[in-house]
Design a protein around this motif. Structure first.
Motif, short mmCIF file in Angstrom:
data_model
loop_
_atom_site.label_atom_id
_atom_site.label_comp_id
_atom_site.label_asym_id
_atom_site.label_seq_id
_atom_site.Cartn_x
_atom_site.Cartn_y
_atom_site.Cartn_z
N UNK A 23 65.75 75.37 73.76
CA UNK A 23 64.38 75.86 73.61
C UNK A 23 63.42 74.78 74.10
N UNK A 24 62.33 75.24 74.71
CA UNK A 24 61.30 74.29 75.16
C UNK A 24 60.04 74.54 74.36
N UNK A 25 59.42 73.45 73.92
CA UNK A 25 58.16 73.54 73.17
C UNK A 25 57.09 72.76 73.94
N UNK A 26 56.13 73.48 74.48
CA UNK A 26 55.02 72.82 75.17
C UNK A 26 53.89 72.63 74.16
N UNK A 51 55.45 84.02 80.16
CA UNK A 51 56.86 84.31 79.86
C UNK A 51 57.34 83.74 78.52
N UNK A 52 56.47 82.97 77.83
CA UNK A 52 56.90 82.32 76.59
C UNK A 52 57.18 83.36 75.50
N UNK A 53 57.94 82.95 74.49
CA UNK A 53 58.29 83.85 73.39
C UNK A 53 57.26 83.76 72.26
N UNK A 54 56.81 82.56 71.95
CA UNK A 54 55.88 82.37 70.83
C UNK A 54 54.77 81.40 71.22
N UNK A 55 53.56 81.70 70.76
CA UNK A 55 52.41 80.80 70.96
C UNK A 55 51.90 80.46 69.56
N UNK A 75 55.05 85.26 65.03
CA UNK A 75 56.36 85.92 65.13
C UNK A 75 57.55 85.06 64.74
N UNK A 76 57.35 83.76 64.54
CA UNK A 76 58.45 82.93 64.03
C UNK A 76 58.56 83.20 62.53
N UNK A 102 53.86 76.08 72.39
CA UNK A 102 54.34 77.27 73.10
C UNK A 102 55.86 77.16 73.21
N UNK A 103 56.56 78.17 72.71
CA UNK A 103 58.03 78.09 72.72
C UNK A 103 58.66 79.05 73.72
N UNK A 104 59.55 78.49 74.53
CA UNK A 104 60.44 79.30 75.36
C UNK A 104 61.80 79.26 74.68
#
Length: 200
Positions: A23-26, A51-55, A75-76, A102-104
């Motif tokens: 997972x990537x967290x920006x 395209x990220x999953x969660x902001x 949504x987490x 921001x999580x991918x």
């Protein structure tokens, strides 16, 4: 004595990246003045990362005793993202700030504990990439007076080293000045001694 300063960010920090099990967290940290700015910045980040999953984010506005904050898990699982991010804002003692992570999703679930520590770290990195500055809590006074008092008012503004926020010169004059909280009583007294001036 009541504090009359607060810490905030000098400018938006640089983008940070933290990776955990694919997972990537920006991470991003911004100085903000109000909730409208928060909404604009969140919309911009969603455009940058469609395209990220969660902001996930948290922000805090204001100073004691009028602090307003919000934390969003986007949504987490409940309290695994927004609250850990907010915890970092608190631990650095900054306000008027927005932190976004921001999580991918990398395909491997991190579990509750893993998420909490990943979002906490992402927020910490984002805040550490920003310059923290101290600002004074200012009190604003609106001065209303006739032109005949202009020189006296200007003398006080100069003596007390006040910041002029705005001025309107029409039939009468109206000037808004700002001073740091601890100097406010003395400033008020100086203007009130000029009895032909109204101070709010």
């Amino acid at each position: 004595m009541e504090k009359d300063t607060y810490n905030t960010l000098a400018a938006p920090g640089e983008e940070t990246l933290f990776k955990e099990k694919g997972s990537k967290f920006f991470g991003y940290a911004f100085p903000v003045a109000d909730e409208t700015e928060v909404k604009t910045l969140l919309a911009d980040i969603k455009k940058q990362h469609p395209q990220a999953r969660h902001w996930c984010y948290a922000f805090q506005l204001g100073t004691e005793p009028n602090i307003y904050y919000r934390a969003n898990d986007d949504g987490e699982p409940s309290n695994t993202a927004g609250i850990p991010i907010y915890g970092q804002i608190q631990s650095l003692g900054v306000t008027n700030v927005l932190v976004v992570s921001v999580r991918y999703f990398g395909g491997v679930k991190l579990g509750v504990g893993g998420l909490i520590s990943a979002y906490r770290l992402s927020a910490q990195l984002a805040l550490e990439a920003s310059e923290i500055i101290e600002k004074t809590i200012n009190v604003h006074y609106t001065l209303k007076f006739g032109y005949q008092d202009m020189n006296r008012v200007m003398r006080v503004i100069k003596e007390k080293n006040l910041e002029v926020v705005s001025q309107k010169m029409e039939m009468d004059c109206e000037i808004v000045v700002a001073t740091r909280k601890k100097n406010a009583p003395a400033v008020l007294e100086a203007f009130e001694s000029l009895y032909t001036i109204s101070v709010k």
